[in-house]
Design a protein around this motif. Structure first.
Motif, short mmCIF file in Angstrom:
data_model
loop_
_atom_site.label_atom_id
_atom_site.label_comp_id
_atom_site.label_asym_id
_atom_site.label_seq_id
_atom_site.Cartn_x
_atom_site.Cartn_y
_atom_site.Cartn_z
N GLN B 166 73.03 59.42 24.94
CA GLN B 166 71.66 58.31 24.59
C GLN B 166 71.49 58.57 22.98
OE1 GLN B 166 71.21 60.16 27.05
NE2 GLN B 166 72.01 59.01 28.77
N ALA B 178 74.88 55.04 24.60
CA ALA B 178 74.47 54.43 25.85
C ALA B 178 73.33 53.79 25.55
CB ALA B 178 74.39 55.49 26.96
N THR B 179 72.24 53.93 24.50
CA THR B 179 71.08 53.13 24.40
C THR B 179 71.14 52.49 23.00
OG1 THR B 179 70.13 55.14 23.64
CG2 THR B 179 69.67 54.45 25.85
N THR B 180 72.31 52.66 22.36
CA THR B 180 72.31 51.71 21.22
C THR B 180 74.14 51.20 21.39
OG1 THR B 180 73.30 53.50 19.91
CG2 THR B 180 70.99 52.80 19.59
N PRO B 181 74.12 50.18 22.17
CA PRO B 181 75.28 49.50 22.81
C PRO B 181 75.79 48.63 21.88
CG PRO B 181 73.77 48.57 24.08
CD PRO B 181 72.85 49.58 23.29
#
Ligand SMILES: Cc1ncc(C[n+]2csc(CCOP(=O)(O)OP(=O)(O)O)c2C)c(N)n1
Ligand code: SF4
Ligand SMILES: [Mg+2]
Lengths: 411, 340, 185
Positions: B166, B178-181
């Motif tokens: 992440q 995973a948190t800046t897709p």
């Protein structure tokens, strides 16, 4: 729509259906898949105008949620374990301010020793924080509870934790039926709090309250929590009209004529019910009571569910060191005078198997169960360590002490 | 300078093989008596830059302190892969407490050592970029500000790897996590965010701040040795590529780290008391695309179409670093030979 | 209830395999539950995933100790992990192995399929999971091949899905032929 879906994804979908406006989050296993899925939905524009914030810590995440909610934004976050503890101060604050934040706790053990697997130590440690705590038995229930949680939170001005077992539920792929957007919109009106930070009507929130009023504020917080138990049946009924599934604070299973009843929270209920079915087939009068609402504690409903029981076993997924059970104390208060045993099971992800549950229940029925039992405890390991410690008393961490002795260092 | 001019075409680098060096200058890892502070058997992925970096850092510190070293580790990949109970890969006294408190725990250890008059035993705190720039930042800043006698080492793999990649405050712009897709019109991590922790450390005016990478291990060792010769709060920021999180081939870890430096994206320098005292010049500048292309976290910049605007924006970051730190010397930077 | 345990290594798509299998069973109108062994393992470490298939809702959450089928995605595990633990006497074993299955110390009914080779040929990467699911359909008949292929199509982008579908289809054919041959013998 019914689909075969991972628990975390299903919860993310359910949260998305509730149209949150601000989602601050900080990653921690086993919560990650939930917030990753939400970050993707926000990035894709599907949740527009929702803002997703990668916080710098859980303390930051909960604090961001506090600010967002106090300004009138529907706010959601998720965490687990160490993360929940890192939030602790902000948790009490959110509850004290009456901010209806909804949070998923992907239940996980607390270190040291560090352990990423499932038990209830994290949520149990915050049981007195003022948050409502709802425990899901399955991913379907987790989904339904999230939708309910937003409505409950906003109506009663209380933050709600939906607790779902980490990995066991969050990472399990199973059938889940998701409500549709129109239905959720009808059930959950837009968030309209009474007081928000707004220049149109300036208010001061969070003033210092002295001895003359603090007790009254706390008393009202208590009463407001208890109101959850009154409102829950109605809201659950409304939700049931939408989903066809009814949530209740307490759910008895095969309790009629059961003289031995196990009380438990969370996903272990599934395995327990299978075990009870098996024993029922053999003619043993055993039953299960599932507790969904743990805070507020549904004293009357628990008492009613246990009315016919001669023996109660509380299956705990956490340990209060120095006492034993946590849920047990509340169950005893609900059913004073009934023999109540505590079984601590599945700490740090140890599987709670049907075989062990069966053996435990057979002991219970035969009145062989100790007041406090640790399911599947490796006696050899603990006895060796206890003997060593009895011989020489010196401080040291338990996990490392065990190794030290095995390595022949028995000092 | 006399001596034979040596060419290093075979590895395509300017690295000087150990055997050509004076024994005193050889890498700590070339020493058969090295500490192996992080020994074999750990569970890191193949090609893990963090495992490589930590081994070099701690062995160098062990050499510099005569083996009198205590290590405190934040939660993260390094902690998890090195200590699968009941095993451990550490051959140094080592404590893992929490994710966000390693600098403070290390400072506490240093305090006891001082109280007990054991000033000869030195303390290192270490963690990943998340543990350092995000959740541990408050404790780290406190440790700096009090000038506690701790060297804190950040192994920067530019994301929260242990929890599945992440975004952290050290994740570079445009990188996919995973948190800046990469979806819709959002292309990975945003521009204009993130912390430059070495510079923040310098603003505390602590005795020593340095950056390094696992591409130049000799330099890394030298910086650790120098840090251990000083007292007070010191900070070392090491770039450690992560094959899993970056989507690089496990055999490319050192190469990728080198390209990070040679593209200008990761400035390598030293500072004392808030002033830059030395920089490692870029010897052969490469376009940022050469560095980014090897990493699937940047794949969206190259396929299905090449995003020149984003590549230019990243190039501008490199350009800015080069200007700010004077990373390119004014001599001819294209020559392909060095004298040892 | 039919219980499947899938053994492999981190990075081989073991968890995805269990999930796809559960989706295949779900699309056939049955109840299915897939879950991983929940570790902090890194690339290359042994991992396990589970899948239960039933005609009734599945409530139990314990790991699968008694298995009706074991799928081994990486034959090198046979030396380190007791993959056969709790396999029912008549249970099936499907192993990713390019040679004759009797080279491995497995029960007589075990079937091998060269899933890595199939994956390399069709997908271009050594991810044997889709091929093994095709093999599973042929070996056990618990799910139809078409359901497996649909699950794959639903999971991956079109071109990747097509490659995996081809691998699964070929593995299905190979295992089916093998099973028929054995029946005749
Ligand atoms: C309070 C708290 N929040 C979250 C976590 C979960 N967690 C453990 S390690 C980690 C990421 C570590 O990232 P980094 O520091 O960059 O180290 P890396 O694994 O990348 O080497 C996270 C989020 C935790 N252990 N404690
Ligand atoms: S995920 Fe990255 S940092 Fe973690 S062990 Fe693997 S290569 Fe190293
Ligand atoms: Mg990192």
């Amino acid at each position: 729509m019914r689909s075969q879906i991972e628990g975390s994804r299903a919860v993310a979908e359910a949260v998305a259906l509730c149209r949150p406006q601000v989602i601050p989050a900080y990653p921690i296993s086993p919560q990650t898949h939930i917030v990753e899925a939400l970050s993707e939905r926000v990035a894709s524009g599907a949740l527009h105008p929702c803002v997703f914030i990668n916080a710098e810590s859980e303390f930051g995440a909960m604090s961001l949620a506090i600010g967002a909610c106090a300004t009138g934004g529907r706010s959601y976050t998720a965490t687990a374990s160490q993360g929940l503890l890192f939030m602790a101060e902000a948790l009490y604050n959110a509850a004290g301010l009456g901010l209806p934040i909804v949070m998923t706790v992907a239940n996980r053990a607390i270190g040291a020793p560090i352990n990423i697997w499932n038990d209830h130590s994290d949520a149990m440690s915050q049981r007195d924080s003022g948050w409502v705590q709802l425990y899901a038995e399955s991913n379907q229930e987790a989904v339904d509870l999230h939708v309910l949680a937003f409505r409950l939170a906003e109506e009663l001005s209380l933050p709600v934790m939906v607790c779902m077992d980490g990995f066991v539920l969050t990472h399990a792929v199973e059938p889940v039926d998701l409500p549709d957007q129109a239905g959720v919109d009808a059930f959950l009106p837009p968030f309209r709090p009474r007081q928000v930070l707004d220049p149109v009507a300036p208010v001061s929130i969070g003033a210092m309250v002295g001895p003359e009023a603090f007790t009254e504020v706390r008393y009202l917080a208590h009463v407001r929590q208890l109101e959850v138990l009154d409102r829950l049946p109605d809201l659950a009924g409304e939700l049931a009209a939408l989903t066809g599934r009814r949530i209740s604070a307490v759910t008895p299973y095969r309790c009629d004529d059961a003289d031995t009843v196990v009380v438990a929270l969370g996903s272990v209920l599934g395995t327990l019910k299978d075990t009870v079915d098996e024993l029922r087939d053999e003619g043993l009068p055993v039953g299960v009571v599932g507790v969904t609402a743990f805070r507020p504690f549904p004293v009357r409903a628990v008492a009613a569910a246990l009315a016919g029981a001669r023996r109660v076993v509380v299956l705990e997924r956490a340990l209060a060191a120095g006492v034993g059970g946590i849920v047990t104390a509340d169950v005893r208060a609900a059913r004073p005078g009934v023999a109540c045993r505590t079984v601590v099971a599945g700490l740090g992800g140890r599987p709670v198997t049907r075989a062990s549950l069966r053996a435990m229940l057979l002991d219970a029925v035969a009145d062989r169960l100790e007041p406090l039992t640790f399911l599947d405890l490796n006696r050899e390991v603990v006895d060796r360590e206890l003997a060593r410690a009895a011989a020489t008393r010196r401080s040291g961490p338990a996990a490392e002490n065990i190794l030290h002795d095995l390595a022949g260092g028995g000092r | 300078m006399n001596g034979q001019r040596t060419f290093f075409y075979q590895v395509g680098t300017f690295a000087v093989g150990n055997r050509l060096l004076d024994p005193a200058m050889r890498a700590g890892q070339a020493d058969p008596d090295r500490a192996n502070a992080l020994t074999s058997g750990h569970r890191a992925c193949q090609g893990c830059g963090e495992a490589l970096g930590a081994r070099y850092v701690l062995d160098a510190a062990m050499r510099a302190t005569g083996g009198k070293l205590v290590v405190v580790n934040a939660t993260g990949c390094l902690e998890v892969f090195s200590t699968p109970y009941p095993e451990t890969s550490w051959r140094v006294p080592w404590l893992h407490s929490l994710f966000g408190n390693a600098p403070a725990v290390a400072a506490g250890a240093a305090a006891t050592l001082r109280a007990q008059g054991r000033d000869d035993v030195r303390v290192i705190g270490q963690g990943g970029d998340g543990g350092t720039v995000d959740i541990g930042f408050g404790c780290l800043s406190g440790m700096f500000e009090r000038n506690d006698d701790v060297l804190f080492v950040c192994y920067d793999n530019e994301a929260y790897m242990n929890t599945g990649v992440q975004r952290s405050g050290a994740t570079p712009p445009a990188a996919r996590t995973a948190t800046t897709p990469v979806v819709g019109d959002r292309s990975g991590n945003r521009f204009g965010q993130g912390k430059d922790l070495p510079v923040i450390a310098m603003a505390h005016r602590i005795p020593y701040v340095a950056t390094a990478t696992v591409a130049d291990l000799r330099d890394l060792e030298a910086k650790v040795a120098h840090a251990m010769s000083l007292h007070g709060a010191r900070y070392l920021h090491v770039l450690v590529p992560c094959p899993l999180g970056w989507g690089t081939a496990s055999g490319d870890t050192v190469r990728v780290a080198r390209l990070a430096v040679e593209s200008g994206l990761f400035p390598v320098f030293e500072a004392e008391h808030g002033e830059v005292t030395a920089v490692r010049p870029i010897r052969r500048r490469v376009p940022v695309a050469d560095y980014l292309r090897l990493q699937t976290r940047y794949r969206h910049l190259f396929t299905p179409t090449r995003c020149d605007d984003v590549l230019d924006a990243i190039g501008a970051v490199a350009e800015d670093n080069i200007r700010r730190y004077g990373l390119i010397e004014h001599r001819d930077v294209e020559h392909r030979e060095v004298s040892p | 209830m039919f219980a499947v345990r899938i053994h492999g290594r981190g990075g081989q798509g073991v968890v995805t395999a269990a999930e796809l299998l559960s989706v295949a069973a779900f699309t056939e109108g049955r109840h299915a539950q897939a879950f991983p062994s929940f570790g902090s393992e890194r690339t290359g470490a042994p991992v396990v995933a589970f899948c239960r298939i039933d005609t009734r809702p599945i409530r139990t959450r314990e790991p699968i100790a008694i298995a009706d089928c074991v799928i081994v995605q990486d034959p090198t595990l046979l030396r380190h992990v007791d993959v056969l633990a709790g396999l029912r006497p008549a249970g099936s074993v499907l192993v990713n192995w390019a040679g004759p299955v009797d080279q491995l110390e497995l029960p007589p009914g075990a079937v091998a399929v060269a899933a890595t080779q199939l994956a390399l040929r069709h997908v271009g990467r050594p991810v044997p999971n889709a091929a093994l699911l095709g093999g599973f359909a042929a070996l056990t008949g618990q799910v139809r091949l078409e359901s497996v292929l649909d699950a794959i199509r639903g999971r991956f982008p079109a071109s990747l899905a097509a490659a995996n579908v081809a691998a699964a289809q070929e593995a299905y054919d190979l295992v089916r032929a093998e099973c028929e041959e054995r029946q005749d013998a």
